[in-house]
Design a protein around this motif. Structure first.
Motif, PDB file in Angstrom:
ATOM      1  N   ASP A 143       0.471  -1.031   0.168  1.00 14.11           N
ATOM      2  CA  ASP A 143       0.073   0.487   0.265  1.00 14.11           C
ATOM      3  C   ASP A 143       0.256   0.590   0.207  1.00 14.11           C
ATOM      4  O   ASP A 143       1.168   1.903  -0.611  1.00 14.11           O
ATOM      5  CB  ASP A 143      -0.890   0.402   1.478  1.00 14.11           C
ATOM      6  CG  ASP A 143      -2.026   1.005   0.801  1.00 14.11           C
ATOM      7  OD1 ASP A 143      -1.445   1.536   0.220  1.00 14.11           O
ATOM      8  OD2 ASP A 143      -2.462   0.972   1.991  1.00 14.11           O
ATOM      9  N   GLU A 191      -4.192  -4.214   5.444  1.00 10.57           N
ATOM     10  CA  GLU A 191      -4.512  -3.037   4.023  1.00 10.57           C
ATOM     11  C   GLU A 191      -4.878  -3.893   3.053  1.00 10.57           C
ATOM     12  O   GLU A 191      -5.089  -3.595   1.491  1.00 10.57           O
ATOM     13  CB  GLU A 191      -3.037  -2.125   4.209  1.00 10.57           C
ATOM     14  CG  GLU A 191      -2.991  -1.106   5.527  1.00 10.57           C
ATOM     15  CD  GLU A 191      -3.986   0.104   4.562  1.00 10.57           C
ATOM     16  OE1 GLU A 191      -4.812   0.117   4.016  1.00 10.57           O
ATOM     17  OE2 GLU A 191      -3.529   1.038   5.459  1.00 10.57           O
ATOM     18  N   HIS A 253     -11.181   3.601   6.736  1.00  7.80           N
ATOM     19  CA  HIS A 253      -9.446   5.341   7.132  1.00  7.80           C
ATOM     20  C   HIS A 253      -9.972   6.245   8.569  1.00  7.80           C
ATOM     21  O   HIS A 253      -9.657   7.001   8.880  1.00  7.80           O
ATOM     22  CB  HIS A 253      -8.998   5.518   6.298  1.00  7.80           C
ATOM     23  CG  HIS A 253      -8.292   5.067   6.382  1.00  7.80           C
ATOM     24  ND1 HIS A 253      -8.227   3.720   5.289  1.00  7.80           N
ATOM     25  CD2 HIS A 253      -6.767   4.406   5.579  1.00  7.80           C
ATOM     26  CE1 HIS A 253      -7.062   2.503   4.996  1.00  7.80           C
ATOM     27  NE2 HIS A 253      -6.178   3.338   5.640  1.00  7.80           N
ATOM     28  N   HIS A 271      -1.643   1.019  12.507  1.00  7.35           N
ATOM     29  CA  HIS A 271      -2.321   2.340  11.465  1.00  7.35           C
ATOM     30  C   HIS A 271      -3.573   0.686  11.194  1.00  7.35           C
ATOM     31  O   HIS A 271      -4.413   0.484  10.958  1.00  7.35           O
ATOM     32  CB  HIS A 271      -1.502   2.481  10.112  1.00  7.35           C
ATOM     33  CG  HIS A 271      -2.286   2.736   9.163  1.00  7.35           C
ATOM     34  ND1 HIS A 271      -3.407   4.064   8.968  1.00  7.35           N
ATOM     35  CD2 HIS A 271      -2.365   2.754   8.121  1.00  7.35           C
ATOM     36  CE1 HIS A 271      -4.246   3.992   8.337  1.00  7.35           C
ATOM     37  NE2 HIS A 271      -3.414   3.124   7.320  1.00  7.35           N
ATOM     38  N   VAL A 275      -7.190   0.090  10.607  1.00 10.30           N
ATOM     39  CA  VAL A 275      -8.224  -0.113   9.374  1.00 10.30           C
ATOM     40  C   VAL A 275      -8.805  -1.297   9.298  1.00 10.30           C
ATOM     41  O   VAL A 275     -10.201  -1.238   9.059  1.00 10.30           O
ATOM     42  CB  VAL A 275      -6.536  -0.009   8.496  1.00 10.30           C
ATOM     43  CG1 VAL A 275      -7.746  -0.626   7.013  1.00 10.30           C
ATOM     44  CG2 VAL A 275      -6.182   1.252   9.002  1.00 10.30           C
TER      45      VAL A 275
HETATM   46 ZN    ZN Z   1      -3.367   2.833   5.567  1.00  9.72          ZN
END
Ligand code: ZN
Ligand code: NAD
Ligand SMILES: O=C(O)C(=O)C[C@@H](O)[C@H](O)[C@H](O)COP(=O)(O)O
Length: 371
Positions: A143, A191, A253, A271, A275
């Motif tokens: 990503d 992700e 997000h 993170h 997510v």
């Molecule tokens: Zn992200």
């Protein structure tokens, strides 16, 4: 096939900003000759964090040395808090102290934190210098190294200061993932699963079937990374600066970023973990609005949980702030336009869509209900 033939190469067709993503088991070892051929005469600044400096930097410097390429290293602390004004300043000053010129190359060696920070520094030093992404986390390989979003966090929220600045090349080294801690691998997997959940139900079902092989580093891992990069390249090529469908990559997000802010950009919530929870919430919210089958929300949650990810607010350690504070963070989301919230909602697995003018009361009530 030569020793250095990539396993996969994905092209990002962006006209004069087009570039390749090279996915190979030894992309770091072969970086020296590849960079020498692409950027004759350039010197290199390598931005990395202290963990990656131990685990992967020696492989890169050995390759640059063998190719006779001059380099300087800029090592910052690891973790989300590193995406700050203070670190931006020190990286920028270190680049200038090393007398890197506008035609030299900055290398981001690390996860998404390093890619976002170094990429942003590259976009502003001497009004912009070229940079190369060498992603070493799963998240960065699927990503963050692709697509040119760079930036830092502000006290007001996540990624609120930044620039679009595309890399000239992405070198994704599969063997680098051998030193990545399992929790970080799982965060990156969120992700990866996102691409299936957005618009490719076949990819999500394939991930469900191949998850163990991907986790174990079998042949499905390289294929999964290549499929993710191809999916992101398609979206970015069609909408580089997020004026339309690129916002789909933000699935999960809006909630996730608010939770990262609420947990102080700390190890309480990575993170990718934010997510994962955010995507489950997006499915549950969509189901509550009567848009998506609740069985799909359950299936998504079960798979992410099975992949070792948190999927509910209760999975976050410690207390969360009141709902109103989460709503304040959501109000700073970059998708907000003319004061109206935009959310990525879904009609089922692989059926995400962009919905504007979401009623904040509906979001607040939903959050209160699930707490
Ligand atoms: Zn992200
Ligand atoms: N620009 C984008 O398009 C985009 C996309 C997704 C996420 N992001 C950003 O990326 C960041 C998250 O990225 P991340 O999950 O890679 O976090 P990260 O950069 O913090 O890396 C995760 C952790 O793993 C360590 N690490 C990385 N590679 C390693 C390796 N090979 N061996 C040993 N340790 C290693 C790092 O030191 C760090 O502690 C967030 O700030 C997020 O906002 C940006
Ligand atoms: O590349 C994109 O576009 C994305 O939205 C990818 C996201 O995974 C990533 O976390 C991105 O940094 C979020 O962007 P933001 O604009 O919401 O900060």
């Amino acid at each position: 096939m030569s020793e250095h033939t990539p396993l996969h190469t994905v092209h990002v067709p962006l006209g004069d900003r087009a570039y390749d993503i090279v996915i190979a088991p030894d992309a770091i070892q072969s970086a020296g000759p590849r960079l020498a051929a692409m950027f004759p005469g350039a010197r290199y600044g390598i931005v990395t964090d202290e963990n990656v400096a131990k685990a992967q930097l020696p492989r890169l410097t050995a390759s640059l040395d063998a190719a006779g390429l001059g380099h300087t290293e800029i090592v910052v602390s690891a973790g989300e808090a590193t995406k700050s004004w203070t670190n931006l300043q020190s990286v920028v000053e270190a680049i200038m102290a090393a007398r890197l010129e506008r035609t030299d190359i900055l290398i981001a060696l690390g996860g998404g934190v390093i890619g976002d920070l170094a990429g942003f520094a590259a976009s502003i030093v001497r009004r912009g210098m070229d940079f190369v992404q060498i992603p070493t986390s799963l998240l960065a390989q699927v990503d963050s190294s692709v697509g040119g979003k760079t930036g830092i966090n502000s006290a007001h929220g996540k990624n609120l200061v930044g620039a679009f600045h595309q890399p000239r090349l992405v070198l994704a080294d599969l063997s680098a993932l051998q030193t990545l801690p399992p929790r970080q691998f799982a965060a990156g997997y969120a992700e990866l699963a996102k691409y299936g959940l957005i618009d490719d139900e076949e990819l999500f079902f394939w991930l469900e079937a191949n998850y163990r092989d991907i986790e174990a580093g079998g042949p499905a891992r390289g294929e999964a990374i290549a499929r993710a990069c191809a999916a992101k390249a398609r979206v970015v090529a069609a909408d580089e600066k997020e004026t339309g469908d690129r916002a789909l990559l933000n699935l999960g997000h809006t909630f996730g970023h608010a939770l990262e802010k609420a947990t102080g950009y700390s190890d309480r919530l990575l993170h990718g973990e934010g997510v994962a929870i955010g995507m489950v919430l997006a499915y549950r919210f969509s189901a509550k609005l009567g848009l998506a089958p609740s069985q799909d929300a359950g299936r998504v949650q079960a798979h992410l949980k099975n992949a070792g990810l948190p999927t509910t607010l209760a999975d976050i350690s410690g207390d969360l702030p009141p709902t109103q504070m989460l709503m304040d963070a959501i109000a700073q989301d970059k998708k907000v336009s003319r004061g109206q919230l935009t959310f990525i909602l879904t009609r089922g697995i692989g059926k995400a869509f962009i919905e504007k003018n979401i009623d904040p009361e509906a979001v607040a009530t939903f959050l209160e209900d699930i707490r």
